[in-house]
Scaffold this motif. Structure first.
Motif, short mmCIF file in Angstrom:
data_model
loop_
_atom_site.label_atom_id
_atom_site.label_comp_id
_atom_site.label_asym_id
_atom_site.label_seq_id
_atom_site.Cartn_x
_atom_site.Cartn_y
_atom_site.Cartn_z
N THR A 1 37.65 39.64 46.34
CA THR A 1 37.73 38.07 45.86
C THR A 1 36.19 37.97 45.39
O THR A 1 36.02 37.50 44.17
CB THR A 1 37.86 37.33 46.88
OG1 THR A 1 37.37 35.96 46.49
CG2 THR A 1 37.10 37.37 48.28
N THR B 1 42.70 33.99 40.43
CA THR B 1 41.45 33.57 39.95
C THR B 1 41.46 32.77 38.70
O THR B 1 42.69 32.79 38.01
CB THR B 1 40.85 35.28 39.21
OG1 THR B 1 41.26 36.18 40.25
CG2 THR B 1 39.34 34.99 39.19
N GLU C 1 34.48 40.58 43.90
CA GLU C 1 34.53 41.03 42.57
C GLU C 1 35.05 40.48 41.51
O GLU C 1 34.56 40.29 40.26
CB GLU C 1 35.15 42.53 42.91
CG GLU C 1 35.38 43.45 41.52
CD GLU C 1 36.21 44.69 41.86
OE1 GLU C 1 35.89 45.78 41.13
OE2 GLU C 1 37.24 44.63 42.63
N ARG C 2 36.13 39.81 41.82
CA ARG C 2 37.12 38.99 40.87
C ARG C 2 36.11 37.84 40.19
O ARG C 2 36.16 37.47 39.27
CB ARG C 2 38.28 38.58 41.23
CG ARG C 2 39.47 39.94 41.27
CD ARG C 2 40.69 39.50 41.74
NE ARG C 2 40.82 39.25 43.17
CZ ARG C 2 41.22 37.83 43.55
NH1 ARG C 2 41.45 36.93 42.84
NH2 ARG C 2 41.16 37.78 44.93
N ALA D 1 37.96 32.30 43.05
CA ALA D 1 38.81 33.57 43.56
C ALA D 1 39.45 32.91 45.09
O ALA D 1 39.97 31.98 44.85
CB ALA D 1 38.10 34.76 43.51
N THR E 1 49.44 40.28 39.72
CA THR E 1 49.29 39.31 38.89
C THR E 1 50.65 38.79 38.30
O THR E 1 51.27 39.95 37.42
CB THR E 1 48.21 39.55 37.69
OG1 THR E 1 47.06 39.74 38.40
CG2 THR E 1 48.30 38.25 36.89
N ARG F 1 45.55 42.12 38.68
CA ARG F 1 45.93 43.03 39.56
C ARG F 1 47.35 43.59 39.66
O ARG F 1 48.31 43.07 39.80
CB ARG F 1 45.81 42.05 41.00
CG ARG F 1 44.27 41.39 40.99
CD ARG F 1 44.08 40.47 42.45
NE ARG F 1 44.05 41.49 43.50
CZ ARG F 1 44.55 41.33 44.69
NH1 ARG F 1 45.68 40.23 44.64
NH2 ARG F 1 44.35 41.87 45.74
N PRO G 1 39.14 44.08 36.84
CA PRO G 1 39.87 43.97 38.16
C PRO G 1 40.60 42.56 38.15
O PRO G 1 41.03 42.26 39.25
CB PRO G 1 38.60 43.78 39.02
CG PRO G 1 37.51 43.22 38.11
CD PRO G 1 37.70 43.75 36.88
N LEU G 2 40.41 41.76 37.11
CA LEU G 2 41.03 40.27 37.15
C LEU G 2 42.65 40.57 37.21
O LEU G 2 43.55 39.85 37.88
CB LEU G 2 40.54 39.61 36.05
CG LEU G 2 39.05 39.19 36.01
CD1 LEU G 2 38.61 38.34 34.73
CD2 LEU G 2 38.53 38.24 37.44
#
Length: 316
Positions: free
Chosen positions: A241, A95, A243-244, A224, A274, A265, A262-263
């Motif tokens: 995707t 993201t 949602e982010r 995203a 992430t 993960r 939610p960014l």
């Protein structure tokens, strides 16, 4: 249920113009696993010549660098590999957002598939970025104040062209502004759908690229893992995707938000998660990498080689 924490070591190295042996000393130990990513076509004399010709046609400024690095690596297939035009396609989440002259991004992948190396180079000009595939870049900035990062476009199309990693490298080596970089992109064949967010002191933009679409400017400088097509329910369940994208638009360049769901993960079914957050301030020549509870700053004026073993958070 809590998700098990995991550790990963990130390194920072300086390689200069690639000719003094530092880049080769780093790259040679990686070659055995890297060469397996070369396509069957890239292993043939005809295929190797085709990708070299493609590179000469589209990235002529980097040809001397390609030849220098291939000579230093000194392995069969090295030059074809380094063109990034004969690599097996890969995909990752991620993201990113460009706003007010800064670029903020999360990079998501399986930990063992990410080199995790911050590289300061001066191939054609000073560039700092997160390296992948020996000299490609996942994100980075140059001394002119341009920063670029990538996310996967979320589609499985594939065509003849370059890995986006070397495209990011090329843009940062040869362009000084967002407008110049977007103009260059219009003539570069990219093998897999990707989203690029570009930032300079005056402008920020996200563009969609791919083998089956022209360069398309996104509604805003956020990305995203989807492009212009509708996202299916299955895609959204797997990647989150939309949602982010909503979350990063709302948060802007808030680093703390990037370190929370939610960014941020935690581990998915494929083992992706992430791996780092990068905050580029290209006008200052400065980047800070973040993990839960830890940060690491690098800059053109004060680049510090070394390593950091970090804890990847287990929010979930």
């Amino acid at each position: 249920m809590a998700v098990r924490q995991q550790h990963k070591t990130f390194r920072a190295i300086e390689v200069g113009d690639g000719g003094d042996g530092r880049w080769a000393a780093y790259s040679r130990p990686l070659w055995r696993e890297m060469e397996g990513l070369l396509t069957a076509e890239g292993r043939t004399p005809q295929g190797a010549e085709r990708v070299r010709a493609l590179f000469r046609a589209h990235m002529p400024e980097l040809v001397p660098v390609l030849e220098r690095l291939a000579g230093r690596l000194d392995r069969p297939g090295a030059e074809a590999f380094l063109t990034h035009a004969a690599l097996r396609p890969f995909s990752q989440a991620c993201t990113q957002i460009g706003r007010n002259g800064t670029l903020l991004r999360n990079y998501d992948l399986r930990p063992e598939q990410c080199e995790g190396t911050v590289v300061s180079s001066c191939f054609l000009r000073p560039v700092i970025g997160m390296q992948d595939m020996l000299w490609g870049l996942l994100d980075g900035m140059n001394d002119a104040g341009l920063a670029v990062s990538l996310t996967w476009g979320g589609r499985t199309a594939y065509g003849r062209g370059f890995s986006v990693l070397v495209v990011v490298r090329y843009l940062l080596e040869t362009c000084g502004t967002v407008d110049e970089a977007v103009a260059r992109l219009r003539s570069l064949p990219v093998a897999v759908p990707q989203n690029l967010t570009l930032v300079d002191p005056a402008k920020e933009v996200t563009v969609f690229v791919g083998p089956d679409i022209p360069v398309t400017v996104a509604p805003d400088a956020c990305a995203a893992n989807h492009q212009h097509l509708p996202v299916t329910g299955e895609q959204e369940r797997a990647l989150g995707t939309q949602e982010r994208l909503r979350a990063v638009r709302a948060a802007g360049t808030d680093v703390a938000a990037m370190l929370r769901p939610p960014l941020y993960r935690s581990v998915d079914e494929q083992g992706s998660r992430t791996l780092y957050t990068a905050h580029y301030r290209p006008a200052e020549g400065r980047v800070t990498y973040y993990w839960p509870g830890e940060s690491w700053q690098q800059s053109f004026g004060d680049f510090a080689p070394g390593s950091r073993t970090v804890t990847l958070g287990g929010a979930g």
